[in-house]
Every structure is written in C-alpha cells, then in structure tokens.
Design a protein around this motif. Structure first.
Motif: not given
Length: 316
Positions: A94-105, A156-165
């Motif tokens: 595909g001509d619209l092929s894309m990649w994305s890299l997530s944010t990491f904590i 980073a701690y708040l993001a970890l809590l969000a991952a748990y939720d």
C-alpha cells in the motif's frame, strides 16, 4: 554458562497507551517474506528491540499489528519485523503504509524478576497401565515483577497506575547494559505500596506475560560471521543510450537481508529487499561499474563491483 553481566545499568520501559506516539512515518517498501524486511522513510528514532505499529499496507499479515524491530540498518533505513510472515501476500504494497512508535515510561526499578512457569503435566494413567503416563500441556509465559520507589506525583508512576486500571496489553522493554533487548507483551496485574520509619516509600508491581518474549541481540555481539560471497552481473554489457539493464545477484555461504545498489551514474542508491534481480536505465553516455553492498544478519559486507557497462551515443 559462566559468563556474567552486572544488572547495574539495566533499564526497563513500559508502553504508555494514553500518550501520543513519539514518532510516526511512512514505510517505503516491504518484502513479501518471512520475516518481512521493511524500508522506512526515517529511522533516526528507531532502535533494535523496539515494537512499531504497522498500518495501511493492505497486507492483513501486517496491518494493525506491532512487530519488534531487528537487524536495523541505519544507512539503508531498513529493519526486519520479528515474527512477521508475508509470504502469502499477493496484493501490491500500500501507498499509505505507516509506522508509529509508542511512548514508553522509564520504570527505574530497584530489582526485578522474570518467572517462567513450567508446562503443565496431564495425567493419562489408567488402570490398564503398568506405570504412570502423562502428556505435556501448555506452558504459561509467566510473570514479571519489579520493585521501585514511589513518588505519587511522578508522571511515570501515574502512567503505571493507568496501565493497571485499563488492563490492556502493553509492550515491556528490558534493555541490558550490553544493549541486548528483551521485549515482552504484558498486562499490569497488581501494584502495592509500603512505607515506614526511616524508609523511602516503595512499591512492587506484578505483570502477567501474555506471549513469547523476543530477545534482540546487540550489534556486533561477537558471533562469527558466515563465509559469504556475492557476484553481480549486469546485462547487456553495452548498448546505446538510454540503455535498459538487468542486474542479477548470486550469493553463496549465506543469504543477505538486503542489498544497497549504487549504479554509479549519480542516481539515488537503491535498496533491494526480497529479490535478487532489479533493473535500471542508464541515460547518459559513459562507462559504469555498479557497486553492491549486501547486509548479512546485521553486518554490511565488503562492496562488490559489477562488470563494466558501456553506454554509447545512439547517433554514433
């Protein structure tokens, strides 16, 4: 198994699904192979062992899935997508092929432990048997636990809590001090907190591993290279401008992941993936010796020159 490595300097990063991607870009091309080798528009923010989300390729084997990058070639802007298999794909990429890299904590752990659970044993003994019989059942990927210090205002701690939720699957990266990377899909199962007199507030987290870990070796890991040989033939060897030529690559002692082709006429270096033939047009009168650099594993091989090609003036 006597070789040792200090745990000091080991880094752990957890994917943050609530934040915008740190980088996005286009995928220029990809090979219909196992694994898939993709050419990216930009790799300046990509590293071996990182998972990237692929979209818009038109290939069901790739779209809306994350794959761990391996054999990253900064110069060729290409990498292998670990675990991918596009050998059955027949549609155009595909001509619209894309990649994305997530944010990491950054988890900044004090200690950590990976517990891989043994496969279950299924008892199949009957009264007719003279001794115990059994079958090996499924293997549990196990758990990942780590201890850390807590600051309740730390993003980073708040993001970890969000991952748990939310309980969603995230990618976890363990980056060793020698640059090897272990990438695991995990779900945050529990987070605990402790504190006391003359103690820093500390926490412990348990994550359920949901799939097979991917271990990416560091560049120049010391493994011996294969004895690899490449020959390059360009035909026809002469003709009038514009001359349409075909390059055939023949290799022994291994298989290259990709080839960088310099046609030596001022055109852009061509990255060839998933094929051993390609074509080119020489528009200008002159003599040319194309040069090919093959990449085997993660190592660029010595440059191999093709036979000379002479392009004459059609008007004599």
């Amino acid at each position: 198994m006597k070789k040792a490595m200090s745990a000091q300097g080991t880094k752990m990063y957890l994917e943050d699904l609530t934040s915008a991607p740190t980088a996005t870009g286009a995928i220029v091309s990809a090979s219909a192979s196992e694994p898939v080798y993709a050419v990216f528009d930009d790799v300046s923010k990509l590293k071996n062992g990182e998972p990237v989300l692929i979209t818009g390729t038109g290939w069901p084997s790739l779209d809306n899935q994350s794959f761990v990058l391996q054999d990253l070639d900064v110069n060729g802007k290409s990498a292998a997508l670990y675990g991918s298999d596009a050998t059955e794909e027949t549609a155009e990429f595909g001509d619209l092929s894309m990649w994305s890299l997530s944010t990491f904590i950054d988890l900044c752990a004090r200690t950590y432990s990976v517990q891989q659970t043994p496969a279950t044993s299924i008892d199949t003994t009957t009264l007719c048997d003279d001794e115990k019989t059994s079958l090996v059942g499924f293997r549990d990927p196990g758990t990942f636990t780590f201890d850390f210090f807590i600051d309740p205002t730390d993003p980073a701690y708040l993001a970890l809590l969000a991952a748990y939720d939310d309980g969603e699957v995230r990618m976890l990266e363990v980056v060793y001090r020698n640059k090897a990377v272990r990438t695991l899909p995990v779900i945050v199962q529990s987070i605990s907190e402790t504190g006391g007199v003359d103690q820093a507030v500390a926490g412990s987290c348990t994550m359920k591993i949901t799939g097979a870990p991917v271990l990416t070796q560091p560049p120049d890991s010391g493994q011996p290279a294969e004895q690899y040989n490449l020959s390059v033939t360009v035909t026809p060897a002469s003709g009038d401008a514009p001359l349409h030529v075909t390059m055939q690559l023949t290799e022994t002692g291994g298989a290259a992941a990709k080839y960088a082709i310099d046609w030596k006429d001022g055109s852009t270096v061509e990255n060839l993936i998933g094929s051993k033939t390609t074509t080119h047009n020489y528009e200008t009168v002159g003599s040319y010796e194309a040069a090919v650099t093959a990449t085997v594993g993660n190592k660029a091989q010595p440059v191999v020159k093709a036979n000379p090609v002479t392009v004459a003036n059609a008007g004599g």
